[in-house]
Design a protein around this motif. Structure first.
Motif, PDB file in Angstrom:
ATOM      1  N   GLN A  19      66.990   4.674 -26.432  1.00 49.96           N
ATOM      2  CA  GLN A  19      67.728   5.560 -27.330  1.00 49.96           C
ATOM      3  C   GLN A  19      67.074   5.595 -28.701  1.00 49.96           C
ATOM      4  O   GLN A  19      66.902   6.666 -29.302  1.00 49.96           O
ATOM      5  CB  GLN A  19      69.182   5.088 -27.435  1.00 49.96           C
ATOM      6  CG  GLN A  19      69.976   5.238 -26.148  1.00 49.96           C
ATOM      7  CD  GLN A  19      71.353   4.599 -26.224  1.00 49.96           C
ATOM      8  OE1 GLN A  19      71.891   4.389 -27.310  1.00 49.96           O
ATOM      9  NE2 GLN A  19      71.924   4.272 -25.060  1.00 49.96           N
ATOM     10  N   LYS A  20      66.673   4.428 -29.188  1.00 49.64           N
ATOM     11  CA  LYS A  20      66.012   4.365 -30.502  1.00 49.64           C
ATOM     12  C   LYS A  20      64.664   5.075 -30.463  1.00 49.64           C
ATOM     13  O   LYS A  20      64.269   5.734 -31.444  1.00 49.64           O
ATOM     14  CB  LYS A  20      65.843   2.902 -30.929  1.00 49.64           C
ATOM     15  CG  LYS A  20      67.153   2.207 -31.306  1.00 49.64           C
ATOM     16  CD  LYS A  20      66.909   0.776 -31.745  1.00 49.64           C
ATOM     17  CE  LYS A  20      68.161   0.125 -32.330  1.00 49.64           C
ATOM     18  NZ  LYS A  20      69.287   0.083 -31.381  1.00 49.64           N
ATOM     19  N   ARG A  21      63.957   4.962 -29.355  1.00 52.69           N
ATOM     20  CA  ARG A  21      62.661   5.632 -29.244  1.00 52.69           C
ATOM     21  C   ARG A  21      62.840   7.150 -29.258  1.00 52.69           C
ATOM     22  O   ARG A  21      62.018   7.882 -29.833  1.00 52.69           O
ATOM     23  CB  ARG A  21      61.955   5.207 -27.954  1.00 52.69           C
ATOM     24  CG  ARG A  21      61.540   3.758 -27.937  1.00 52.69           C
ATOM     25  CD  ARG A  21      60.758   3.412 -26.677  1.00 52.69           C
ATOM     26  NE  ARG A  21      59.380   3.860 -26.770  1.00 52.69           N
ATOM     27  CZ  ARG A  21      58.336   3.173 -26.341  1.00 52.69           C
ATOM     28  NH1 ARG A  21      58.521   1.980 -25.781  1.00 52.69           N
ATOM     29  NH2 ARG A  21      57.125   3.650 -26.447  1.00 52.69           N
TER      30      ARG A  21
ATOM     31  N   LEU B 112      73.200  14.173 -23.962  1.00 54.55           N
ATOM     32  CA  LEU B 112      72.333  13.136 -24.548  1.00 54.55           C
ATOM     33  C   LEU B 112      72.723  12.853 -25.994  1.00 54.55           C
ATOM     34  O   LEU B 112      72.722  11.694 -26.427  1.00 54.55           O
ATOM     35  CB  LEU B 112      70.871  13.583 -24.455  1.00 54.55           C
ATOM     36  CG  LEU B 112      69.823  12.628 -25.045  1.00 54.55           C
ATOM     37  CD1 LEU B 112      69.994  11.206 -24.527  1.00 54.55           C
ATOM     38  CD2 LEU B 112      68.415  13.144 -24.756  1.00 54.55           C
ATOM     39  N   LEU B 113      73.072  13.894 -26.757  1.00 55.69           N
ATOM     40  CA  LEU B 113      73.506  13.673 -28.141  1.00 55.69           C
ATOM     41  C   LEU B 113      74.750  12.790 -28.195  1.00 55.69           C
ATOM     42  O   LEU B 113      74.894  11.962 -29.107  1.00 55.69           O
ATOM     43  CB  LEU B 113      73.778  15.013 -28.828  1.00 55.69           C
ATOM     44  CG  LEU B 113      72.538  15.802 -29.281  1.00 55.69           C
ATOM     45  CD1 LEU B 113      72.938  17.178 -29.794  1.00 55.69           C
ATOM     46  CD2 LEU B 113      71.764  15.033 -30.359  1.00 55.69           C
ATOM     47  N   CYS B 114      75.648  12.940 -27.237  1.00 57.75           N
ATOM     48  CA  CYS B 114      76.837  12.079 -27.190  1.00 57.75           C
ATOM     49  C   CYS B 114      76.423  10.612 -27.076  1.00 57.75           C
ATOM     50  O   CYS B 114      77.002   9.733 -27.726  1.00 57.75           O
ATOM     51  CB  CYS B 114      77.724  12.459 -26.007  1.00 57.75           C
ATOM     52  SG  CYS B 114      78.618  14.007 -26.207  1.00 57.75           S
ATOM     53  N   VAL B 115      75.429  10.345 -26.234  1.00 60.74           N
ATOM     54  CA  VAL B 115      74.952   8.968 -26.069  1.00 60.74           C
ATOM     55  C   VAL B 115      74.325   8.465 -27.361  1.00 60.74           C
ATOM     56  O   VAL B 115      74.585   7.338 -27.805  1.00 60.74           O
ATOM     57  CB  VAL B 115      73.933   8.896 -24.909  1.00 60.74           C
ATOM     58  CG1 VAL B 115      73.312   7.510 -24.817  1.00 60.74           C
ATOM     59  CG2 VAL B 115      74.599   9.264 -23.589  1.00 60.74           C
ATOM     60  N   LEU B 116      73.483   9.296 -27.979  1.00 62.58           N
ATOM     61  CA  LEU B 116      72.763   8.871 -29.185  1.00 62.58           C
ATOM     62  C   LEU B 116      73.683   8.714 -30.391  1.00 62.58           C
ATOM     63  O   LEU B 116      73.453   7.858 -31.252  1.00 62.58           O
ATOM     64  CB  LEU B 116      71.656   9.885 -29.507  1.00 62.58           C
ATOM     65  CG  LEU B 116      70.577  10.076 -28.433  1.00 62.58           C
ATOM     66  CD1 LEU B 116      69.579  11.145 -28.862  1.00 62.58           C
ATOM     67  CD2 LEU B 116      69.853   8.763 -28.145  1.00 62.58           C
ATOM     68  N   MET B 117      74.740   9.520 -30.476  1.00 59.37           N
ATOM     69  CA  MET B 117      75.647   9.467 -31.631  1.00 59.37           C
ATOM     70  C   MET B 117      76.686   8.361 -31.531  1.00 59.37           C
ATOM     71  O   MET B 117      77.280   7.979 -32.538  1.00 59.37           O
ATOM     72  CB  MET B 117      76.392  10.802 -31.785  1.00 59.37           C
ATOM     73  CG  MET B 117      75.541  11.973 -32.209  1.00 59.37           C
ATOM     74  SD  MET B 117      76.546  13.431 -32.632  1.00 59.37           S
ATOM     75  CE  MET B 117      77.394  13.756 -31.084  1.00 59.37           C
ATOM     76  N   ALA B 118      76.917   7.856 -30.334  1.00 56.88           N
ATOM     77  CA  ALA B 118      78.068   6.985 -30.085  1.00 56.88           C
ATOM     78  C   ALA B 118      78.165   5.820 -31.055  1.00 56.88           C
ATOM     79  O   ALA B 118      79.240   5.494 -31.553  1.00 56.88           O
ATOM     80  CB  ALA B 118      78.032   6.484 -28.644  1.00 56.88           C
TER      81      ALA B 118
ATOM     82  N   LEU C  93      65.402  12.623 -20.372  1.00 53.52           N
ATOM     83  CA  LEU C  93      65.669  11.725 -21.498  1.00 53.52           C
ATOM     84  C   LEU C  93      67.077  11.147 -21.411  1.00 53.52           C
ATOM     85  O   LEU C  93      67.311   9.995 -21.794  1.00 53.52           O
ATOM     86  CB  LEU C  93      65.482  12.476 -22.819  1.00 53.52           C
ATOM     87  CG  LEU C  93      64.026  12.768 -23.205  1.00 53.52           C
ATOM     88  CD1 LEU C  93      63.967  13.776 -24.350  1.00 53.52           C
ATOM     89  CD2 LEU C  93      63.299  11.478 -23.600  1.00 53.52           C
ATOM     90  N   GLY C  94      68.016  11.947 -20.897  1.00 55.38           N
ATOM     91  CA  GLY C  94      69.371  11.431 -20.708  1.00 55.38           C
ATOM     92  C   GLY C  94      69.383  10.258 -19.748  1.00 55.38           C
ATOM     93  O   GLY C  94      70.079   9.252 -19.979  1.00 55.38           O
ATOM     94  N   ASN C  95      68.621  10.349 -18.664  1.00 51.81           N
ATOM     95  CA  ASN C  95      68.542   9.231 -17.717  1.00 51.81           C
ATOM     96  C   ASN C  95      67.845   8.024 -18.337  1.00 51.81           C
ATOM     97  O   ASN C  95      68.231   6.875 -18.099  1.00 51.81           O
ATOM     98  CB  ASN C  95      67.807   9.668 -16.448  1.00 51.81           C
ATOM     99  CG  ASN C  95      68.618  10.655 -15.623  1.00 51.81           C
ATOM    100  OD1 ASN C  95      69.821  10.812 -15.836  1.00 51.81           O
ATOM    101  ND2 ASN C  95      67.972  11.323 -14.691  1.00 51.81           N
ATOM    102  N   LEU C  96      66.801   8.278 -19.135  1.00 50.39           N
ATOM    103  CA  LEU C  96      66.091   7.171 -19.790  1.00 50.39           C
ATOM    104  C   LEU C  96      66.973   6.462 -20.814  1.00 50.39           C
ATOM    105  O   LEU C  96      66.849   5.248 -21.023  1.00 50.39           O
ATOM    106  CB  LEU C  96      64.829   7.693 -20.482  1.00 50.39           C
ATOM    107  CG  LEU C  96      63.640   8.034 -19.579  1.00 50.39           C
ATOM    108  CD1 LEU C  96      62.589   8.815 -20.350  1.00 50.39           C
ATOM    109  CD2 LEU C  96      63.036   6.754 -19.005  1.00 50.39           C
ATOM    110  N   ALA C  97      67.867   7.224 -21.454  1.00 49.25           N
ATOM    111  CA  ALA C  97      68.720   6.642 -22.498  1.00 49.25           C
ATOM    112  C   ALA C  97      69.917   5.901 -21.930  1.00 49.25           C
ATOM    113  O   ALA C  97      70.551   5.098 -22.635  1.00 49.25           O
ATOM    114  CB  ALA C  97      69.207   7.751 -23.425  1.00 49.25           C
ATOM    115  N   SER C  98      70.227   6.117 -20.665  1.00 53.35           N
ATOM    116  CA  SER C  98      71.428   5.522 -20.071  1.00 53.35           C
ATOM    117  C   SER C  98      71.337   3.998 -20.050  1.00 53.35           C
ATOM    118  O   SER C  98      70.406   3.422 -19.473  1.00 53.35           O
ATOM    119  CB  SER C  98      71.597   6.060 -18.642  1.00 53.35           C
ATOM    120  OG  SER C  98      72.709   5.481 -18.024  1.00 53.35           O
TER     121      SER C  98
END
Length: 646
Positions: free
Chosen positions: A462-464, A492-498, A451-456
């Motif tokens: 990220q919204k999904r 991954l939380l760092c990416v989603l919270m940014a 999921l981290g790679n998908l969110a990059s």
């Protein structure tokens, strides 16, 4: 006394400067020299002659007399004639010391004389009859003789040195092996290769192992590889690979792998049936044998024609199995061999395993695809074979292990921008979040990574993830004991919270703040760094969260990270501390009271851009008088502890 190691300390005493000690040492060495040839050679080998000569000239009267007496007994002891006599008739220990002295720099100009006096034959005999130390010294001196002239090399080969040298190469210590390999390398063009190949044909299993090992050492040299092949080495090794015992097959595979580093040898190995023999070992060998077979097959696949032959021989499935079950070397070489085979249809074969194989084959295929997908050049090929749909099917319907391997494969494929979109479009995000919500430790960690790679660099994905309940599942994973899973989740939380305050609030609601604070106490520096980054994102423009962090002991944890973390960890720690002291007098006072300002001062000295800036900000918020007082006190305390003054 020689065996007890008395000679060297006595020789050292000759240069001690203490008259009494020097007199006593000279007297004792004289008595030892009088008693036996072995002692005389030992004194010479220990460098005793020079300090005895010096003492005979500048010592006190008794010292001069004792030194002169010792030298009388040592006259001629270091000569070639005397050393040859000891090599011929002395004890094994004396022979070893004589061999050592003959190979010393003091005899570098006497190598011709040593050979003419029969030294080669005596040294080769010592290789056979000596103890470990004597064999090591005999090989060292033979190496010097071999370097000196072609005639010496011919004499060494004719004296039968090859077999005992090969034996020493197999059984000696590191220095002995190096000495033996050196001599054999000089003898390659004097029949050493032919002798070793003959040993392969006529000796028992143990002898074959010794000969093959020696050929493998020689094959490390480019020129020697060609010589071995021209002498029939490839056919001999393939025969050993087919007919040897388990150990012999393993060594043969290693030698074939080394020989395959030369292009011409690759063709000959295939022509002699090496591919089929290696495949048999890859399927049925022991762990070491399978690893050696994979290494040889990998080297053979450097050639395109061999690549096709290896693929047609059915290498893909056993390599995929070794990638899953082998030792470190086996997994490494299997992955690299499969990487070469992708160019000739390995991806298609893996997909056939996926579609037509049983559960275990599908798991193996998924693991292999995950490894292969780490290479950007392989991803498009794998995708063209329909891998995405097959892997997603395994993710949804496989057993626990299958789902984990499928998540790993998707994570590798998601390193490609276009595939991120396609995976999400096929429902991959939701399926991974579902795996993230299970109790399987390995599966959750792999799902978080994928999921981290998908969110990059993909806002839509990220919204999904958020919409599918990913934040709550990630927060639960942060509470787990699995270190890799925690790091993947926090990253991954760092990416989603940014850029999303709602995600930050969800993290806090799920007790994520306290979980991240607890994670700061881990011994893993990377984990501390990622946790500090996440806390910095959470604390931005939020005084309440900063207060909670401080009350939970965050100041101490962050200062510890500031002192002992790597550059990234220090930078994140400084950034978060900067936020926590910005408008909070209590936190400012706590840092001052703890005398932690030196940690910021040290960070200033690193000149690391972000950390330097944040450290400067923290120091500027505090009282400069108080800072310099504390910093001066800290410097004084350091020098005081060293017993010095500022």
């Amino acid at each position: 006394m020689v065996g007890a190691g008395a000679v060297e300390p006595l020789v050292e005493l000759l240069s001690s400067g203490d008259s009494l000690c020097m007199r006593a040492a000279a007297w004792t060495l004289g008595n030892m020299a009088e008693s036996s040839d072995t002692n005389r050679v030992a004194i010479v080998c220990a460098g005793g002659v020079e300090p005895l000569v010096r003492l005979s000239k500048i010592g006190d009267s008794l010292g001069k007399r004792n030194a002169a007496r010792a030298l009388t007994f040592l006259t001629g002891s270091g000569s070639v004639e005397q050393l040859m006599r000891i090599l011929s008739t002395g004890s094994i220990k004396a022979k070893g010391m004589a061999a050592k002295e003959l190979g010393s720099p003091s005899h570098s100009s006497n190598l011709g004389e040593i050979a003419r006096a029969g030294g080669v034959e005596l040294l080769v005999n010592l290789l056979i009859t000596g103890d470990a130390e004597a064999k090591k010294e005999a090989a060292r001196t033979l190496d010097k003789l071999a370097q000196a002239s072609t005639a010496n090399r011919t004499a060494i080969a004719r004296a039968g040195a090859v077999e005992p040298l090969a034996q020493l190469l197999a059984t000696g210590n590191t220095i002995a092996q190096r000495n033996a390999a050196g001599v054999l390398s000089w003898l390659v063009h004097d029949g050493a290769v032919d002798t070793l190949l003959e040993l392969l044909r006529v000796t028992d299993a143990k002898g074959k192992l010794v000969a093959a090992g020696a050929l493998g050492k020689l094959a490390m040299n480019d020129i020697h590889r060609t010589t071995i092949a021209q002498a029939g080495g490839v056919r001999a090794m393939v025969n050993l690979l087919r007919c040897g015992d388990a150990a012999g097959k393993g060594v043969a595979a290693k030698v074939i792998g080394t020989l395959a580093l030369t292009d011409e040898n690759q063709i000959e190995i295939a022509r002699e049936g090496g591919v089929e023999a290696l495949m048999q070992l890859l399927r049925d060998g022991n762990t070491e044998g399978k690893g050696a077979a994979a290494e040889a097959l990998r080297n053979l696949t450097f050639d395109n024609a061999n690549r096709i032959a290896v693929a047609r021989a059915g290498a893909v499935e056993p390599l995929a199995r070794l990638l899953d079950t082998g030792d470190a070397l086996g997994r490494k070489c299997a992955g690299e061999a499969l990487g070469w085979l992708v160019r000739v249809g390995a991806a298609k074969t893996l997909m056939e395993m996926f579609r037509d194989g049983d559960a275990s084959q599908r798991i193996l295929a998924a693991g292999a695809l995950a490894r292969l997908s780490m290479s950007s050049s392989n991803r498009a090929v794998i995708a063209r074979e329909g891998a995405l749909e097959a892997v997603l099917h395994l993710l949804r319907h496989g057993d626990t292990r299958g789902k984990t391997e499928a998540a790993g494969a998707l994570g590798s494929l998601a390193l490609n921008n276009e595939m991120r979109v396609e995976i999400a479009g096929l429902g991959g995000v939701e399926s991974l979040v579902e795996l993230l919500s299970t109790d399987d430790v390995a599966g959750r960690s792999m799902a978080a990574s994928a999921l981290g790679n998908l969110a990059s660099n993909n806002d839509r994905n990220q919204k999904r993830i958020v919409a599918a309940g990913g934040v709550e599942a990630l927060a639960r994973l942060v509470k787990s004991r699995n270190l890799d899973g925690k790091k993947n989740a926090v990253g991954l939380l760092c990416v989603l919270m940014a850029e999303d305050d709602a995600v930050k609030n969800s993290v806090v609601k799920c007790e994520g703040l306290h979980s991240l604070m607890n994670f700061m106490s881990t011994k893993d520096i990377d984990g501390k760094s990622i946790a500090a980054m996440a806390l910095e994102i959470l604390a931005l423009d939020n005084a309440n969260k900063q207060k909670v962090m401080a009350e939970a002991g965050g100041l101490g944890s962050l200062v510890c990270l500031l002192r002992f973390g790597d550059s990234a960890a220090k930078s994140f720690a400084a950034g978060l501390l900067c936020l926590m002291v910005l408008k909070d007098k209590k936190n400012q006072k706590d840092i001052s009271d703890r005398e932690d300002l030196d940690a910021f001062a040290q960070l200033l000295k690193t000149r690391e851009a972000k950390g330097d800036t944040n450290a400067s900000k923290v120091l500027s918020m505090l009282s400069w008088d108080g800072y310099w007082g504390l910093y001066g006190h800290w410097e004084w305390r350091k020098t005081e502890s060293r017993g010095g003054a500022m």
